[in-house]
Write an enzyme that holds these catalytic residues in place. Structure first.
Site, PDB file in Angstrom:
ATOM      1  N   THR A   1      -9.031  -5.423   3.471  1.00 30.29           N
ATOM      2  CA  THR A   1      -8.910  -4.489   2.358  1.00 30.29           C
ATOM      3  C   THR A   1      -9.867  -5.004   1.297  1.00 30.29           C
ATOM      4  OG1 THR A   1      -6.599  -3.992   2.858  1.00 30.29           O
ATOM      5  CG2 THR A   1      -7.346  -3.550   0.612  1.00 30.29           C
TER       6      THR A   1
ATOM      7  N   HIS B   1      -3.892  13.899   0.611  1.00 28.36           N
ATOM      8  CA  HIS B   1      -4.072  12.984   1.746  1.00 28.36           C
ATOM      9  C   HIS B   1      -2.855  13.015   2.660  1.00 28.36           C
ATOM     10  CE1 HIS B   1      -5.067   9.422   4.087  1.00 28.36           C
ATOM     11  NE2 HIS B   1      -3.899   8.906   3.770  1.00 28.36           N
TER      12      HIS B   1
ATOM     13  N   ARG C   1       1.202  15.134  12.890  1.00 24.63           N
ATOM     14  CA  ARG C   1       2.509  15.724  13.226  1.00 24.63           C
ATOM     15  C   ARG C   1       2.527  17.243  13.149  1.00 24.63           C
ATOM     16  NH1 ARG C   1       3.413  11.172  10.234  1.00 24.63           N
ATOM     17  NH2 ARG C   1       3.264  12.324   8.287  1.00 24.63           N
TER      18      ARG C   1
ATOM     19  N   LYS D   1      -4.263  -1.922   9.802  1.00 23.38           N
ATOM     20  CA  LYS D   1      -4.619  -2.070   8.387  1.00 23.38           C
ATOM     21  C   LYS D   1      -4.823  -3.531   8.003  1.00 23.38           C
ATOM     22  CE  LYS D   1      -3.340   2.277   7.014  1.00 23.38           C
ATOM     23  NZ  LYS D   1      -4.034   3.140   6.045  1.00 23.38           N
TER      24      LYS D   1
ATOM     25  N   THR E   1      -4.469   6.782  -0.431  1.00 29.58           N
ATOM     26  CA  THR E   1      -5.770   7.446  -0.411  1.00 29.58           C
ATOM     27  C   THR E   1      -5.771   8.634  -1.362  1.00 29.58           C
ATOM     28  OG1 THR E   1      -5.956   6.794   1.887  1.00 29.58           O
ATOM     29  CG2 THR E   1      -7.491   8.467   1.110  1.00 29.58           C
TER      30      THR E   1
ATOM     31  N   TYR F   1       2.095   2.858  15.101  1.00 33.14           N
ATOM     32  CA  TYR F   1       2.768   3.033  13.806  1.00 33.14           C
ATOM     33  C   TYR F   1       4.200   3.557  13.898  1.00 33.14           C
ATOM     34  CZ  TYR F   1       2.752   8.111  13.004  1.00 33.14           C
ATOM     35  OH  TYR F   1       3.020   9.457  13.052  1.00 33.14           O
TER      36      TYR F   1
ATOM     37  N   ARG G   1      -7.943   3.980  13.024  1.00 31.67           N
ATOM     38  CA  ARG G   1      -7.062   5.125  13.278  1.00 31.67           C
ATOM     39  C   ARG G   1      -6.510   5.154  14.692  1.00 31.67           C
ATOM     40  NH1 ARG G   1      -5.826   6.112   8.161  1.00 31.67           N
ATOM     41  NH2 ARG G   1      -7.668   6.643   6.926  1.00 31.67           N
TER      42      ARG G   1
ATOM     43  N   GLU H   1     -10.447   4.055   3.301  1.00 29.57           N
ATOM     44  CA  GLU H   1      -9.528   4.807   2.446  1.00 29.57           C
ATOM     45  C   GLU H   1      -9.886   4.506   1.003  1.00 29.57           C
ATOM     46  OE1 GLU H   1      -5.416   4.036   3.626  1.00 29.57           O
ATOM     47  OE2 GLU H   1      -5.575   5.647   5.115  1.00 29.57           O
TER      48      GLU H   1
ATOM     49  N   ASP I   1      -9.031   0.507   1.718  1.00 34.11           N
ATOM     50  CA  ASP I   1      -8.094   0.033   2.739  1.00 34.11           C
ATOM     51  C   ASP I   1      -8.621   0.435   4.115  1.00 34.11           C
ATOM     52  OD1 ASP I   1      -5.695  -1.246   3.476  1.00 34.11           O
ATOM     53  OD2 ASP I   1      -4.755   0.694   3.825  1.00 34.11           O
TER      54      ASP I   1
ATOM     55  N   GLU J   1      -9.034   4.191  -2.588  1.00 35.51           N
ATOM     56  CA  GLU J   1      -7.813   3.990  -3.371  1.00 35.51           C
ATOM     57  C   GLU J   1      -8.141   3.266  -4.670  1.00 35.51           C
ATOM     58  OE1 GLU J   1      -4.395   2.430  -1.327  1.00 35.51           O
ATOM     59  OE2 GLU J   1      -5.093   3.067   0.646  1.00 35.51           O
TER      60      GLU J   1
ATOM     61  N   ASP K   1       0.846  -1.186   0.000  1.00 31.25           N
ATOM     62  CA  ASP K   1       0.000   0.000   0.000  1.00 31.25           C
ATOM     63  C   ASP K   1       0.887   1.243   0.000  1.00 31.25           C
ATOM     64  OD1 ASP K   1      -2.487   1.197  -0.065  1.00 31.25           O
ATOM     65  OD2 ASP K   1      -2.571   1.443   2.104  1.00 31.25           O
TER      66      ASP K   1
ATOM     67  N   GLU L   1     -10.025  12.528   7.217  1.00 26.63           N
ATOM     68  CA  GLU L   1      -9.881  13.855   6.625  1.00 26.63           C
ATOM     69  C   GLU L   1     -11.229  14.579   6.537  1.00 26.63           C
ATOM     70  OE1 GLU L   1      -7.706  11.550   3.442  1.00 26.63           O
ATOM     71  OE2 GLU L   1      -7.018  13.590   3.008  1.00 26.63           O
TER      72      GLU L   1
ATOM     73  N   GLN M   1      -3.806   2.570  14.827  1.00 26.74           N
ATOM     74  CA  GLN M   1      -2.700   3.068  14.016  1.00 26.74           C
ATOM     75  C   GLN M   1      -1.860   4.111  14.756  1.00 26.74           C
ATOM     76  OE1 GLN M   1      -4.059   4.633  10.259  1.00 26.74           O
ATOM     77  NE2 GLN M   1      -2.023   5.128   9.500  1.00 26.74           N
TER      78      GLN M   1
END
Lengths: 421, 421
Positions: A254, A132, A141, A250, A346, A241, A234, A198, A230, A200, A125, A360, A237
């Site tokens: 999928t 995104h 961040r 994840k 995404t 992560y 969250r 997501e 996907d 995709e 992925d 988002e 994650q």
């Protein structure tokens, strides 16, 4: 390019997703029957496995279609892929001599169960949607560190789990996982409260490779494209992560569309990646436009409510194309195999209504999204999420079929009462 | 437990890695012959495929050994695994009535080529060595941020590439990749100058699962263990790994030993994970000790020089066991499949001479390691790296066979002169 008219007149409607120009590849089973390779045409699936068995399709090096997966054809390469398409056009076009022999092999789509169209070898992925990456980076961040330093130089990606790829229609169970959110004093094991989608596209690798390949070679390896959702937890994650990337967040599922649209069917819709913000190293240069103009949307339907289209965007929003991703994937010498699936990342546009994830769309839950009869921050139990895609030509449409999944409530005890230790 | 004596006397030596207590599973081909399932005994490989074909091995639900991979037996589960071991002990023990019938199926090991012992479904690499995580974290993020906040709560890991797993003896080509080191003004595409090894054990999943499993259930799913060298390009890794984890840095090759030591053979060496620095969530509790006391070493041999053992450590240094890793892997509902391979993470002890990677042994190249006739910061071209493992009982040894790979120089042009764009 214009419509190729078929004697199967339903396929000639401008809004039919499966005209003769498309001929997407699937695997389907009639009630009580075994799954087999089919292509979609109009409101039907053509049993190409039967046509090959009867000799109406005879491809060099075949048979390819005698197993319920497209992998044997995928490994044969582009000349054989094209030969199949050309033969199907002969058989199905207006005035075809073989019409009477073909008709018995048209199966009504709505009476079929659809299976995974190919055996997924491995799943990678990527994260190649500019908007995104910026949006998620901002939330995780802060805006100043939103786009990682490598992002404009590398189509960054991570390896996912092939075992969790499922076909459209498969229910998805809300996962449990280890969570340690801002409001938690310590990690806890709980159902995900921030379960997301997501939007995709997936590129399906046909030809394998055994060393670095160029972008042009990578394009020749790609058999076709699917829609890909996907599913992402969250809250799991965010805690897991760093530093090794997404893992269990994840791995629940999928979902891919039931139809692989062959790359050749998308030729008329070829378009460029956007202008480079920083120059790319030569190994990532595209010799020609390698994206496709495919309109995409996400729809959400609550258990007892109406569907709301929550996002509309386009595959052309990608910063890196699938051949660029695949070429990068091989730089280390990593062997690629028939059935490898590459998620685009995404796909979000620049505006709020074009964002490809609820993370988002609701800005991390801070700005819940209005839907018909309610609001959503993340996916709720019994919501059905559907991705759709369409490339629109002059008087015809190339569709992928719905890529859909209903979210079932988490199990009360994921171990079913079994002792945990 | 003591030695089980065999009529094949070579197997009874205390330092023979393949006594009757071991019976590890491999796939081997004689010169000009087809690969088949074998087990190692003494200096020989027993052609168990032939024994099954002749009826000397007859397992419930079989045949299992008629293909050149152990996957069909692996999916059968522990009672069948045990039945095979019990039958082999009957056939090979001192005084066995079948000795004369078995002898013709002993093939001299040194005349065989060894293949991958199983078809790798997917490959997951964990990061569960406490000293390794601290050392690498210190170098990448400084000592204050060395151990990620989740590390003492989660056996963190990432998905790797099954397609790049190779059997011991396969040469490994130094990779090219995108690099942007401290001395670079901009990213460049170049051969890795910091190519490294990682000393790991791999757990091989036999029984598949389809939902969360407990640690006890996870242990029942594990068929056996291999030595595993996760080749790593540190310069590629440093530039690519944020925020999605290692990708091309780890995709060149992962070498495994030619022999899978079945979990049952390791029973006498069972030992505990160390005391928990923070309490684990119940889903990660071990109902009994689940590590094994296995002495490990790494040897480096230059093209024209002597071998130096550069590290000695033990599998018991792990903070998390393979059943804990596997149980965590399934929390999201991620399906696990027969042939899934789980890397333990690099195994480093607390002292410098027990570190399982050159990155740690040379402290990022700042303190080059002395070897016979030279020094090393990272792997140099034509170096041969070998992992070895041994569990030592009373009068017998359980070995895995060498896990070895020679590093070939990078290609002058990885695209072989083909146009890149």
């Amino acid at each position: 390019m214009t419509l190729i008219p078929s004697w199967y007149a339903l396929a000639n409607a401008a809004d039919c997703p499966f005209p003769l120009n498309n001929l997407p590849c699937g695997v389907a089973a009639p009630a009580g029957g075994a799954p087999r390779c089919v292509v979609a045409i109009g409101d039907a699936a053509l049993d190409v496995a039967a046509l090959e068995a009867e000799g109406l399709i005879a491809l060099p090096g075949g048979p390819y279609l005698d197993r319920p997966e497209w992998n044997p054809l995928m490994v044969a390469g582009r000349p054989v892929w094209s030969a199949l398409r050309a033969r199907l056009v002969e058989l199905l076009r207006e005035g075809a001599a073989e019409q009477a022999a073909v008709v018995p092999h048209l199966l009504p789509l709505d009476a079929l169960s659809l299976h995974l169209p190919f055996r997924v070898a491995e799943f990678t992925d990527f994260y190649s949607g500019r908007n995104h990456a910026f949006n998620v980076g901002t939330m995780f961040r802060g805006p100043e560190n939103a786009l990682p330093p490598n992002w404009l130089h590398i189509p960054i990606g991570y390896n996912g789990r092939a075992s969790s790829v499922v076909v459209s229609g498969t229910p998805v169970r809300r996962p449990w996982g280890q969570i340690n959110g801002p409001q938690d004093d310590a990690p806890r094991f709980a159902p995900s409260a921030r379960f997301d989608i997501e939007l995709e596209m997936g590129a399906v690798v046909g030809l394998p490779s055994d060393g670095p390949v160029t972008v042009a070679e990578a394009e020749e390896m790609i058999f076709g494209y699917v829609l890909l959702n996907d599913w992402s937890a969250r809250d799991i994650q965010a805690w897991e992560y760093q530093p090794l990337g997404p893992f269990q967040a994840k791995a629940t599922a999928t979902t891919i569309s039931p139809w692989i649209v062959m790359a050749e069917a998308l030729e008329p819709f070829r378009t460029s990646t956007p202008a480079r913000e920083k120059p790319l190293l030569p190994y990532l240069h595209e010799p020609r436009p390698m994206l496709f103009d495919i309109a995409l949307e996400v729809a959400l339907r609550p258990e007892c409510g109406e569907e709301t289209v929550i996002a509309r965007t386009n595959y052309a929003e990608m910063y890196y194309s699938a051949p660029q991703q695949l070429a990068h994937h091989t730089t280390s010498g990593c062997p690629m195999r028939t059935g490898d699936l590459l998620g685009s990342g995404t796909i979000s546009g620049a505006t709020r209504d074009s964002r490809g994830s609820l993370l988002e769309l609701s800005w991390g839950g801070k700005e819940p999204l209005e839907i018909t009869g309610g609001t959503r921050s993340f996916v709720e139990d019994n919501d059905t999420l559907t991705l759709r895609g369409a490339a629109r030509g002059e008087g015809f449409t190339i569709g992928f079929g719905d890529c859909t999944g209903k979210v079932l409530p988490a199990f009360a005890d994921p171990y079913g009462g079994r002792e945990r230790s």
